[in-house]
Motif scaffolding. Structure first.
Motif, short mmCIF file in Angstrom:
data_model
loop_
_atom_site.label_atom_id
_atom_site.label_comp_id
_atom_site.label_asym_id
_atom_site.label_seq_id
_atom_site.Cartn_x
_atom_site.Cartn_y
_atom_site.Cartn_z
N GLU A 62 -41.58 1.68 -38.45
CA GLU A 62 -40.43 2.36 -39.03
C GLU A 62 -39.70 3.13 -37.92
OE1 GLU A 62 -39.11 5.37 -42.67
OE2 GLU A 62 -41.20 5.32 -42.03
N TYR A 122 -41.29 -3.30 -40.08
CA TYR A 122 -40.67 -2.47 -41.12
C TYR A 122 -39.36 -3.14 -41.53
CZ TYR A 122 -39.76 1.76 -43.81
OH TYR A 122 -39.55 2.65 -44.84
N TYR A 133 -44.33 -5.92 -43.42
CA TYR A 133 -45.00 -4.78 -42.81
C TYR A 133 -46.26 -5.21 -42.05
CZ TYR A 133 -42.09 -2.14 -46.07
OH TYR A 133 -41.02 -1.62 -46.76
N THR A 177 -45.63 7.01 -41.87
CA THR A 177 -45.93 5.59 -42.06
C THR A 177 -46.66 4.93 -40.90
OG1 THR A 177 -43.74 4.95 -41.22
CG2 THR A 177 -43.95 5.29 -43.60
N THR A 235 -48.76 1.26 -40.80
CA THR A 235 -48.42 0.10 -39.99
C THR A 235 -49.65 -0.38 -39.23
OG1 THR A 235 -46.10 0.78 -39.72
CG2 THR A 235 -47.01 -0.68 -38.04
N PHE A 255 -46.58 2.45 -49.03
CA PHE A 255 -46.48 2.55 -47.58
C PHE A 255 -46.40 3.99 -47.09
CE2 PHE A 255 -44.61 1.35 -43.36
CZ PHE A 255 -45.67 0.55 -42.96
#
Length: 399
Positions: free
Chosen positions: A58, A87, A91, A117, A121, A162
């Motif tokens: 992200e 992102y 993902y 996030t 990830t 997420f």
């Protein structure tokens, strides 16, 4: 003794861990050495590192995209290598993304809060890597909130998203490497071959200022350490129609809306015993966001000031602000939906439970004091946090 990040430990060993391997690198500008050189440049210029691909979480590879903005896969103009987005359309690294690499290195600054996030990830990376036989290396960095405090509710399984995939408290007190180790061993159905390069010299009780490391914003709306100190609680404002200060110079330090009386709100909050006991003071504040909620409109509210860092309890203080505003403005206050198809409120996704919001609503309807509502909310968290502290013990790498 200066603290060395995992990146600096790897450099001191001349990248030997990666010798002969085709390397993918998941990173953003927050991953630097103490000379402010990015992991991207260090890896790209190392003669014995065979870089094959980059991966972007992200906020993108440049760390500049706004929250929740989808990132497209691109090509890095300097190296000509692909920058695969984690992102956007996916993902999770796909087989095609992983086919040209042997090891995927993750170096990024996490902030130690479940809503953030980056660890999730990494969790998807671990799952995909385990399935496709790719080794994962985490270059560890200190938890900037420290490694001692554990606070907030543990995520309930049905609230997984997420902004929290597994049963972790809001503040978990783990480094990214420690949390990745726990995720890989506890919740990953296809555990990856995981190597964690630990920091040297870091201790759990250290504040960030004790590390001697420079602070680089890990995302656009966490620009300063003071923002970070508020974030574990202030992020919950995202679940309401109130502005949490995005689009201003003080994200996550202020709260407001056009319909609030800032003087009355500050007086009401400053008169609360729970606020003073938790090291908080409130100043009337007026602001105009240039984007996000109430963009272009004048908002009134308060800036939350930390008066005692030792007693400061960000989750409890900011929940107290939310409860106070819910009680003071019943005709204006709105909980934001997460998605029209799910029926789940965004606040519930963040806090990790439907019960917290329901208890707030019940307490406000009964005209219960804010301090009493906070005490009732926090009571079950203590047991949950103790249980989590025990569960995380075998994954700790620092004293």
């Amino acid at each position: 003794m200066a603290v060395l990040t995992g990146l600096e430990v790897l450099i001191d060993d001349d990248f030997a861990l990666l010798s002969g391997q085709r390397v993918g690198l998941m990173t953003n500008p927050s991953a630097i050495d103490r000379q402010l050189t990015s992991a991207y440049r260090l890896f790209a210029s190392a003669p014995n590192v065979n870089l094959a691909a980059f991966f972007a979480p992200e906020h993108g590879f440049a760390g500049a995209a706004p929250d929740a903005e989808q990132i497209a896969t691109a090509t890095d103009p300097r190296t000509g290598l692909p920058v695969f987005s984690l992102y956007g359309d996916t993902y999770r690294p796909t087989a095609a993304m992983l086919q040209a690499i042997d090891v995927l290195v993750c170096d990024i600054q996490d902030i130690g809060v479940r809503y953030y996030t980056y660890p999730w990830t990494v969790s998807h990376i671990l799952e995909a890597a385990g399935e496709h036989g790719v080794r994962v290396v985490i270059l560890d960095r200190p938890n900037p909130l420290g490694g001692a405090a554990i606070d907030g509710p543990v995520l309930e399984p049905e609230m997984a998203s997420f902004v929290g995939r597994f049963p972790v408290p809001v503040r978990h007190g783990l480094t990214l490497g420690e949390l990745a180790g726990m995720i890989n061993a506890t919740w990953n159905a296809t555990p990856a071959d995981l190597t964690i390069v630990p920091c040297a010299g870091w201790r759990r009780a250290m504040a960030w200022d004790d590390t001697g490391l420079p602070w680089i914003a890990p995302s656009p709306n966490v620009p300063t350490l003071n923002t970070l100190r508020h974030y574990p609680g202030a992020c919950l404002v995202e679940g309401t129609e109130l502005s949490e200060g995005r689009g201003t110079a003080l994200p996550f330090e202020i709260v407001g809306a056009p319909w609030i009386d800032p003087l009355a709100l500050a007086d009401r909050l400053n008169g609360e015993a729970w606020a003073a006991a938790m090291g908080a003071r409130f100043r009337p504040h007026t602001f105009q966001p240039f984007h996000s909620k109430w963009a272009g409109q004048v908002c009134h509210g308060v800036q939350v000031h930390i008066t005692d860092p030792v007693r400061w309890r960000p989750i409890h203080v900011w929940l107290g602000v939310i409860v106070t505003l819910r009680a003071a403005y019943p005709d204006h206050f709105v909980w934001l939906p997460d998605h029209p198809d799910t029926g789940v409120q965004h606040f519930d996704r963040l806090i990790g439970s439907r019960g917290v919001r329901r208890q707030i609503e019940a307490g406000v309807a009964a005209n219960e004091p804010v301090g009493a509502i906070l005490a009732r909310l926090a009571e079950p968290w203590a047991d949950d946090c103790r249980a989590f502290a025990e569960a995380r013990r075998r994954f700790l790498r620092y004293e």
